[in-house]
Each structure stands twice: as C-alpha cells, then as structure tokens.
Write a protein that holds these residues in place. Structure first.
Motif, PDB file in Angstrom:
ATOM      1  N   GLY A   1      -1.823  -7.771   1.022  1.00 34.80           N
ATOM      2  CA  GLY A   1      -0.747  -7.252   1.841  1.00 34.80           C
ATOM      3  C   GLY A   1      -0.204  -5.940   1.290  1.00 34.80           C
ATOM      4  O   GLY A   1       0.503  -5.216   1.981  1.00 34.80           O
ATOM      5  N   ASP A   2      -0.552  -5.637   0.027  1.00 29.95           N
ATOM      6  CA  ASP A   2      -0.106  -4.400  -0.621  1.00 29.95           C
ATOM      7  C   ASP A   2      -1.114  -3.258  -0.492  1.00 29.95           C
ATOM      8  O   ASP A   2      -0.900  -2.178  -1.026  1.00 29.95           O
ATOM      9  CB  ASP A   2       0.132  -4.631  -2.123  1.00 29.95           C
ATOM     10  CG  ASP A   2       1.378  -5.433  -2.412  1.00 29.95           C
ATOM     11  OD1 ASP A   2       2.346  -5.332  -1.633  1.00 29.95           O
ATOM     12  OD2 ASP A   2       1.387  -6.154  -3.427  1.00 29.95           O
ATOM     13  N   GLU A   3      -2.202  -3.469   0.215  1.00 30.84           N
ATOM     14  CA  GLU A   3      -3.279  -2.475   0.272  1.00 30.84           C
ATOM     15  C   GLU A   3      -2.786  -1.112   0.749  1.00 30.84           C
ATOM     16  O   GLU A   3      -3.111  -0.086   0.135  1.00 30.84           O
ATOM     17  CB  GLU A   3      -4.420  -2.967   1.175  1.00 30.84           C
ATOM     18  CG  GLU A   3      -5.134  -4.189   0.656  1.00 30.84           C
ATOM     19  CD  GLU A   3      -4.487  -5.511   1.052  1.00 30.84           C
ATOM     20  OE1 GLU A   3      -5.072  -6.554   0.724  1.00 30.84           O
ATOM     21  OE2 GLU A   3      -3.413  -5.503   1.692  1.00 30.84           O
ATOM     22  N   GLU A   4      -2.036  -1.075   1.823  1.00 25.91           N
ATOM     23  CA  GLU A   4      -1.554   0.205   2.360  1.00 25.91           C
ATOM     24  C   GLU A   4      -0.587   0.884   1.396  1.00 25.91           C
ATOM     25  O   GLU A   4      -0.614   2.110   1.243  1.00 25.91           O
ATOM     26  CB  GLU A   4      -0.888   0.002   3.723  1.00 25.91           C
ATOM     27  CG  GLU A   4      -1.859  -0.294   4.847  1.00 25.91           C
ATOM     28  CD  GLU A   4      -2.730   0.889   5.237  1.00 25.91           C
ATOM     29  OE1 GLU A   4      -2.343   2.055   4.995  1.00 25.91           O
ATOM     30  OE2 GLU A   4      -3.811   0.639   5.799  1.00 25.91           O
ATOM     31  N   THR A   5       0.258   0.099   0.742  1.00 23.13           N
ATOM     32  CA  THR A   5       1.208   0.661  -0.231  1.00 23.13           C
ATOM     33  C   THR A   5       0.464   1.288  -1.395  1.00 23.13           C
ATOM     34  O   THR A   5       0.756   2.423  -1.794  1.00 23.13           O
ATOM     35  CB  THR A   5       2.160  -0.437  -0.741  1.00 23.13           C
ATOM     36  OG1 THR A   5       2.913  -0.933   0.364  1.00 23.13           O
ATOM     37  CG2 THR A   5       3.086   0.086  -1.815  1.00 23.13           C
ATOM     38  N   ILE A   6      -0.507   0.576  -1.932  1.00 28.82           N
ATOM     39  CA  ILE A   6      -1.294   1.089  -3.052  1.00 28.82           C
ATOM     40  C   ILE A   6      -2.037   2.348  -2.632  1.00 28.82           C
ATOM     41  O   ILE A   6      -2.018   3.361  -3.341  1.00 28.82           O
ATOM     42  CB  ILE A   6      -2.263   0.008  -3.566  1.00 28.82           C
ATOM     43  CG1 ILE A   6      -1.469  -1.150  -4.179  1.00 28.82           C
ATOM     44  CG2 ILE A   6      -3.257   0.590  -4.566  1.00 28.82           C
ATOM     45  CD1 ILE A   6      -2.289  -2.406  -4.393  1.00 28.82           C
ATOM     46  N   PHE A   7      -2.686   2.285  -1.485  1.00 30.46           N
ATOM     47  CA  PHE A   7      -3.414   3.444  -0.974  1.00 30.46           C
ATOM     48  C   PHE A   7      -2.485   4.649  -0.835  1.00 30.46           C
ATOM     49  O   PHE A   7      -2.804   5.746  -1.283  1.00 30.46           O
ATOM     50  CB  PHE A   7      -4.061   3.109   0.374  1.00 30.46           C
ATOM     51  CG  PHE A   7      -4.653   4.297   1.060  1.00 30.46           C
ATOM     52  CD1 PHE A   7      -5.868   4.816   0.648  1.00 30.46           C
ATOM     53  CD2 PHE A   7      -3.983   4.919   2.102  1.00 30.46           C
ATOM     54  CE1 PHE A   7      -6.419   5.929   1.272  1.00 30.46           C
ATOM     55  CE2 PHE A   7      -4.519   6.036   2.723  1.00 30.46           C
ATOM     56  CZ  PHE A   7      -5.732   6.536   2.313  1.00 30.46           C
ATOM     57  N   SER A   8      -1.318   4.448  -0.242  1.00 28.64           N
ATOM     58  CA  SER A   8      -0.373   5.555  -0.030  1.00 28.64           C
ATOM     59  C   SER A   8       0.112   6.149  -1.346  1.00 28.64           C
ATOM     60  O   SER A   8       0.215   7.376  -1.477  1.00 28.64           O
ATOM     61  CB  SER A   8       0.824   5.069   0.783  1.00 28.64           C
ATOM     62  OG  SER A   8       0.414   4.702   2.070  1.00 28.64           O
ATOM     63  N   LEU A   9       0.419   5.305  -2.313  1.00 32.33           N
ATOM     64  CA  LEU A   9       0.888   5.812  -3.609  1.00 32.33           C
ATOM     65  C   LEU A   9      -0.207   6.602  -4.322  1.00 32.33           C
ATOM     66  O   LEU A   9       0.052   7.667  -4.897  1.00 32.33           O
ATOM     67  CB  LEU A   9       1.371   4.656  -4.487  1.00 32.33           C
ATOM     68  CG  LEU A   9       2.682   4.006  -4.054  1.00 32.33           C
ATOM     69  CD1 LEU A   9       2.878   2.666  -4.772  1.00 32.33           C
ATOM     70  CD2 LEU A   9       3.857   4.938  -4.316  1.00 32.33           C
ATOM     71  N   LEU A  10      -1.438   6.091  -4.282  1.00 29.67           N
ATOM     72  CA  LEU A  10      -2.532   6.797  -4.951  1.00 29.67           C
ATOM     73  C   LEU A  10      -2.908   8.085  -4.216  1.00 29.67           C
ATOM     74  O   LEU A  10      -3.241   9.096  -4.848  1.00 29.67           O
ATOM     75  CB  LEU A  10      -3.734   5.877  -5.119  1.00 29.67           C
ATOM     76  CG  LEU A  10      -3.500   4.722  -6.095  1.00 29.67           C
ATOM     77  CD1 LEU A  10      -4.676   3.752  -6.080  1.00 29.67           C
ATOM     78  CD2 LEU A  10      -3.237   5.236  -7.497  1.00 29.67           C
ATOM     79  N   LYS A  11      -2.827   8.067  -2.881  1.00 29.86           N
ATOM     80  CA  LYS A  11      -3.095   9.291  -2.126  1.00 29.86           C
ATOM     81  C   LYS A  11      -2.047  10.348  -2.437  1.00 29.86           C
ATOM     82  O   LYS A  11      -2.367  11.529  -2.602  1.00 29.86           O
ATOM     83  CB  LYS A  11      -3.135   9.009  -0.635  1.00 29.86           C
ATOM     84  CG  LYS A  11      -3.522  10.221   0.167  1.00 29.86           C
ATOM     85  CD  LYS A  11      -3.693   9.908   1.624  1.00 29.86           C
ATOM     86  CE  LYS A  11      -4.124  11.183   2.344  1.00 29.86           C
ATOM     87  NZ  LYS A  11      -4.009  11.038   3.783  1.00 29.86           N
ATOM     88  N   ALA A  12      -0.781   9.944  -2.538  1.00 26.53           N
ATOM     89  CA  ALA A  12       0.283  10.889  -2.892  1.00 26.53           C
ATOM     90  C   ALA A  12       0.032  11.494  -4.271  1.00 26.53           C
ATOM     91  O   ALA A  12       0.269  12.688  -4.486  1.00 26.53           O
ATOM     92  CB  ALA A  12       1.637  10.197  -2.848  1.00 26.53           C
ATOM     93  N   MET A  13      -0.473  10.684  -5.208  1.00 25.57           N
ATOM     94  CA  MET A  13      -0.786  11.206  -6.534  1.00 25.57           C
ATOM     95  C   MET A  13      -1.929  12.221  -6.447  1.00 25.57           C
ATOM     96  O   MET A  13      -1.874  13.278  -7.073  1.00 25.57           O
ATOM     97  CB  MET A  13      -1.155  10.085  -7.502  1.00 25.57           C
ATOM     98  CG  MET A  13      -1.410  10.586  -8.917  1.00 25.57           C
ATOM     99  SD  MET A  13      -1.586   9.283 -10.152  1.00 25.57           S
ATOM    100  CE  MET A  13      -3.080   8.477  -9.607  1.00 25.57           C
ATOM    101  N   ALA A  14      -2.954  11.920  -5.653  1.00 23.71           N
ATOM    102  CA  ALA A  14      -4.072  12.855  -5.488  1.00 23.71           C
ATOM    103  C   ALA A  14      -3.593  14.163  -4.873  1.00 23.71           C
ATOM    104  O   ALA A  14      -4.039  15.251  -5.284  1.00 23.71           O
ATOM    105  CB  ALA A  14      -5.159  12.230  -4.620  1.00 23.71           C
TER     106      ALA A  14
END
Length: 85
Positions: free
Chosen positions: A12-25
C-alpha cells in the motif's frame, strides 16, 4: 502525537515510496537514470522475494523520507556490510 515517526514500509506504500525516490532523483538531477516504477517497488520492496528493506519517515503523519537498505558481504574485509540509501 506530533513529530517524526519511522515505520516499516508495507503493501500500500508503493506510490509513496516511488514518489519520494522520484523526488530525490529530480533533486539530484538523476532522472535520466531513474527507472523505478510502483510495480518494481511492489516486487522488490514488498514481494515474497524482496531484494531490499524499506522504512518510511513520517512527520506529523505525512510521508517525509524513505530509507532503503540491504545486507551484502565485503569479501576483502571478510565481513558483512549494510548498504544504506
């Protein structure tokens, strides 16, 4: 309760993790090598054969950061190693 909390990531956290890592990139100007998708997060971070461990930091209940880590082995040092991102 206010402040910071760190918790294990869960399905259920997949989108949150993806968004945080994309923001870091984006911040690091590395989007040209960013190939992660929410589906890969589900497979590698949450799946039965997970490849990494993941925790999410929350500030006042809102996602504020992510920590990815995995164990490996340093052959020259002959010692276990923890890689943290």
């Amino acid at each position: 309760m206010s402040g910071i909390a760190i918790r294990d990531a869960h399905p259920g956290d997949e989108e949150t993790i993806f968004s945080l890592l994309k923001a870091m990139a984006e911040f690091e100007k590395l989007t040209h090598i960013f190939h992660l998708t929410p589906e890969i997060v589900a497979r590698d971070f949450m799946g039965e054969r997970r490849r990494v461990q993941c925790e999410i930091a929350e500030w006042d209940g809102a996602p504020a950061g992510v920590m990815i880590w995995f164990r490996t082995y340093g052959t020259f040092r002959a010692a276990p190693v923890l890689f943290l991102e």
